[in-house]
Design an enzyme around this catalytic site. Structure first.
Site, PDB file in Angstrom:
ATOM      1  N   ASP A  86       0.827  -1.210   0.000  1.00 32.61           N
ATOM      2  CA  ASP A  86       0.000   0.000   0.000  1.00 32.61           C
ATOM      3  C   ASP A  86       0.861   1.259   0.000  1.00 32.61           C
ATOM      4  O   ASP A  86       0.507   2.261  -0.619  1.00 32.61           O
ATOM      5  CB  ASP A  86      -0.921   0.006   1.219  1.00 32.61           C
ATOM      6  CG  ASP A  86      -2.041  -1.005   1.095  1.00 32.61           C
ATOM      7  OD1 ASP A  86      -2.039  -1.770   0.120  1.00 32.61           O
ATOM      8  OD2 ASP A  86      -2.914  -1.035   1.983  1.00 32.61           O
ATOM      9  N   LYS A 129      -3.660  -6.582   3.058  1.00 34.59           N
ATOM     10  CA  LYS A 129      -4.775  -7.355   2.509  1.00 34.59           C
ATOM     11  C   LYS A 129      -4.457  -8.834   2.439  1.00 34.59           C
ATOM     12  O   LYS A 129      -5.356  -9.656   2.251  1.00 34.59           O
ATOM     13  CB  LYS A 129      -5.137  -6.861   1.094  1.00 34.59           C
ATOM     14  CG  LYS A 129      -5.314  -5.359   0.994  1.00 34.59           C
ATOM     15  CD  LYS A 129      -6.234  -4.802   2.043  1.00 34.59           C
ATOM     16  CE  LYS A 129      -6.190  -3.296   2.106  1.00 34.59           C
ATOM     17  NZ  LYS A 129      -4.876  -2.712   2.423  1.00 34.59           N
ATOM     18  N   CYS A 199       5.510  -2.464   8.196  1.00 33.22           N
ATOM     19  CA  CYS A 199       5.881  -1.150   8.733  1.00 33.22           C
ATOM     20  C   CYS A 199       5.741  -1.112  10.255  1.00 33.22           C
ATOM     21  O   CYS A 199       4.794  -1.659  10.821  1.00 33.22           O
ATOM     22  CB  CYS A 199       5.045  -0.069   8.079  1.00 33.22           C
ATOM     23  SG  CYS A 199       5.256  -0.015   6.285  1.00 33.22           S
ATOM     24  N   GLU A 447      -6.907   3.773   0.002  1.00 31.14           N
ATOM     25  CA  GLU A 447      -6.538   4.511   1.213  1.00 31.14           C
ATOM     26  C   GLU A 447      -6.027   5.898   0.837  1.00 31.14           C
ATOM     27  O   GLU A 447      -5.583   6.126  -0.281  1.00 31.14           O
ATOM     28  CB  GLU A 447      -5.441   3.767   1.976  1.00 31.14           C
ATOM     29  CG  GLU A 447      -5.899   2.475   2.595  1.00 31.14           C
ATOM     30  CD  GLU A 447      -4.799   1.753   3.342  1.00 31.14           C
ATOM     31  OE1 GLU A 447      -5.127   0.792   4.057  1.00 31.14           O
ATOM     32  OE2 GLU A 447      -3.609   2.136   3.212  1.00 31.14           O
ATOM     33  N   SER A 473      -5.280   4.585   5.789  1.00 34.37           N
ATOM     34  CA  SER A 473      -4.228   3.695   6.256  1.00 34.37           C
ATOM     35  C   SER A 473      -4.308   3.545   7.767  1.00 34.37           C
ATOM     36  O   SER A 473      -4.770   4.447   8.477  1.00 34.37           O
ATOM     37  CB  SER A 473      -2.861   4.279   5.878  1.00 34.37           C
ATOM     38  OG  SER A 473      -1.829   3.681   6.614  1.00 34.37           O
TER      39      SER A 473
END
Length: 556
Positions: A86, A129, A199, A447, A473
């Site tokens: 993303d 996802k 992350c 997002e 996000s």
């Protein structure tokens, strides 16, 4: 006894009898021997790739999973599933593929496990996802399985400040506002993401890892065990062994995961201040477990759960701090009085884990008396602007913004809103409306981390409200309300809002409304002129069959 075993395996249908000789011959081509024909066949769904940091190390974890499978008397085969980053796709047309990829992942696992008649499977996963897609497949297939989430990235460091990918996004706004220099901006970009892993804050990927553990489908301690740690390698090996045990005993996901398991996961989600994306994902996952999960339940549990962990973006701590404080087992120990006694793949119950676990840092995982907030991280709002509801991470909102009233500034694309922010056209007190970003409208419900991070970097997180039928996000902070349902594309009220209309939001009352009459709303909806967004291929098929965000954005 049959072939030395107490019970038959699913894969017997694939490998037993003269009529299956061709199948056995093809299996020999990939290295299976006579002795392997008697063993449980365990599929490994591997989302390894070399474009996503959260997935770049999964091939090494898969090797440990295979070792575990072989040591436990199984034979493994591996297949790939897609994984979208993303952070890389953010703000581009490609971001429209992120949420739809969840369905592709679930379908891929279903096709490969069923076509090759696996006795069990392991989902080696990470990121936003991919984990939800594998969880959906777990419920849908109901074939013995265990999930291994790949672990968080270590935080970066610059000028004694810990960094994550959100630091880069927010640096864009900080640079625009003059809060940092060009050199600072360059160094933040270079240092924020130091290596493998999802992350390093509590964004969607790590939130879903935590909830997978809370659901009982990954090994205790898996969620916060970091990508580069030896612990993660040992957990991978243990996961492989467990998969064989589950397959041999035919212990299936629906034997483990119940409505009570989902209630536990929602409680953990609220206690740790997780991503609002979980409202989409858990509803979709529950559907594949044949469990009815309503959006209202998130709010009900939130009102009965204190916010006791504050990781980035809503706090100062990182996933490494949660790991060192005891991880999800320690969180469960804090929540034990309100947890349901649900099962896990390891054979112990969630309450067993809670009772044997201890908090190692009471500042990172607070108790009920020192909680950050009296309610959980997620709130569900309703009103004439969102008849079916919308969601907000209330743990990331300043107390001064719990009641808001301001003029609307309306945008039909994320880019136009971002351009307006960078041009100084958004001011404190504005209600920024970004619409036609829902599951059907975008399509794909992208997002908007770029926009929210710029607003935060410019210092607007405590003075501007952002409302969208798209989503945010897990790294978003500030007054950001998403998943507005019905969406603009489906004729929701958000399509009727015009510049300067007054938007009123009351978090305590869980209300969101635009201050115009119902008669005026109906009149404007008849006159609406949606932006043209011609799509083809998968996104066209997705638009035609996807449900409302309030129902999990699942394919009907």
């Amino acid at each position: 006894m049959k072939d030395g075993r107490e019970a038959s395996l699913r894969s017997d249908a694939l490998r037993k009898g003269a009529s299956r000789a061709a199948a056995r011959g093809l299996l020999r081509a990939v290295g299976m021997k006579d002795s392997d024909m008697e063993k449980p066949m365990i599929a490994i769904a591997n989302s390894f790739n070399t474009i996503v940091p959260g997935h770049m190390h999964l091939d090494k974890l898969v090797q440990q999973v295979k070792k575990g499978i072989e040591e436990a008397g199984g034979v493994a085969y591996e297949f790939g599933v897609p994984g979208i980053c993303d952070g890389i796709a953010m703000g581009l047309d490609g971001m429209r593929y992120s949420l739809p990829s969840r369905e592709i992942i679930a379908d891929t696992v279903e096709a490969m496990v069923e076509a090759h008649v696996a006795d069990g499977w392991v989902g080696v996963t990470n990121c936003d996802k991919i984990t939800p897609g594998m969880l959906m497949a777990a419920g849908r297939l109901n074939v013995p399985c265990a999930l291994l989430t790949g672990g968080p990235m270590m935080p970066g460091v610059y000028k004694d400040r810990k960094l994550d990918v959100i630091s880069i996004f927010e640096a864009v706004g900080e640079l625009k506002a003059g809060a940092i220099t060009d050199k600072d901006f360059d160094e933040i970009e270079k240092r924020a993401c130091p290596g493998p892993g999802s992350c390093s804050g509590l964004f969607t990927a790590n939130t879903m890892a935590c909830l997978t553990e809370a659901l009982g489908l990954s090994v205790s301690g898996c969620a916060s065990s970091h990508a580069i740690s030896q612990d993660k390698m040992e957990i991978a090996r243990k996961t492989g062994k467990l998969a064989v045990e589950l397959a041999s005993k035919n212990i299936r996901p629906r034997d483990i995961v119940t409505k009570e398991s989902f209630e536990n996961a929602i409680r953990v989600d609220n206690a740790i201040g997780g991503s609002t994306n979980t409202c989409l994902h858990l509803i979709a996952i529950a559907r594949d477990f044949d469990i009815d999960l309503q959006l209202e339940l998130f709010d009900k549990i939130s009102r009965d759960t204190k916010h006791i962990v504050a990781l980035k973006p809503s706090g100062k701590h990182f996933m490494i701090d949660l790991e060192q404080a005891g991880g999800i087992p320690a969180v469960l120990s804090r929540l034990a009085p309100k947890l349901k006694d649900a099962k896990t793949i390891e054979g112990e119950s969630v309450l067993d884990i809670a009772r044997r676990s201890r908090v190692k840092d009471a500042e990172v995982i607070r108790d009920q008396n020192t909680a950050y907030h009296e309610e959980g991280g997620i709130a569900v709002l309703c009103g004439n602007l969102a008849d079916e509801g919308c969601v907000v991470k209330q743990s990331a909102i300043a107390d001064s913004m719990r009641r808001f009233e301001g003029p609307a500034k309306v945008f039909d694309t994320e880019k136009s809103a971002t351009d307006a922010a960078l041009a100084g056209k958004i001011k404190p007190g504005d209600a920024v409306i970004v619409r036609y970003q829902g599951p059907k409208g975008a399509p794909g419900m992208p997002e908007m981390l770029g926009l929210t991070a710029i607003l935060a970097g410019m210092g607007f997180e405590s003075s501007v409200a952002l409302v969208t039928d798209g989503r945010f996000s897990g790294g978003t902070r500030g007054f950001s309300i998403g998943h507005v349902s019905p969406e603009a594309y489906a004729g929701g009220t958000i399509a009727a809002v015009r510049d300067k209309d007054i938007v009123r939001i009351d978090l305590d009352a869980r209300e969101i409304e635009v201050l115009i009459s119902q008669k005026e709303i109906k009149s404007r909806l008849k006159e609406r002129n949606p932006p043209k967004s011609k799509v083809t291929g998968y996104l066209k098929r997705y638009r035609e069959s996807v449900s409302s965000a309030s129902k999990g954005a699942v394919l009907e």
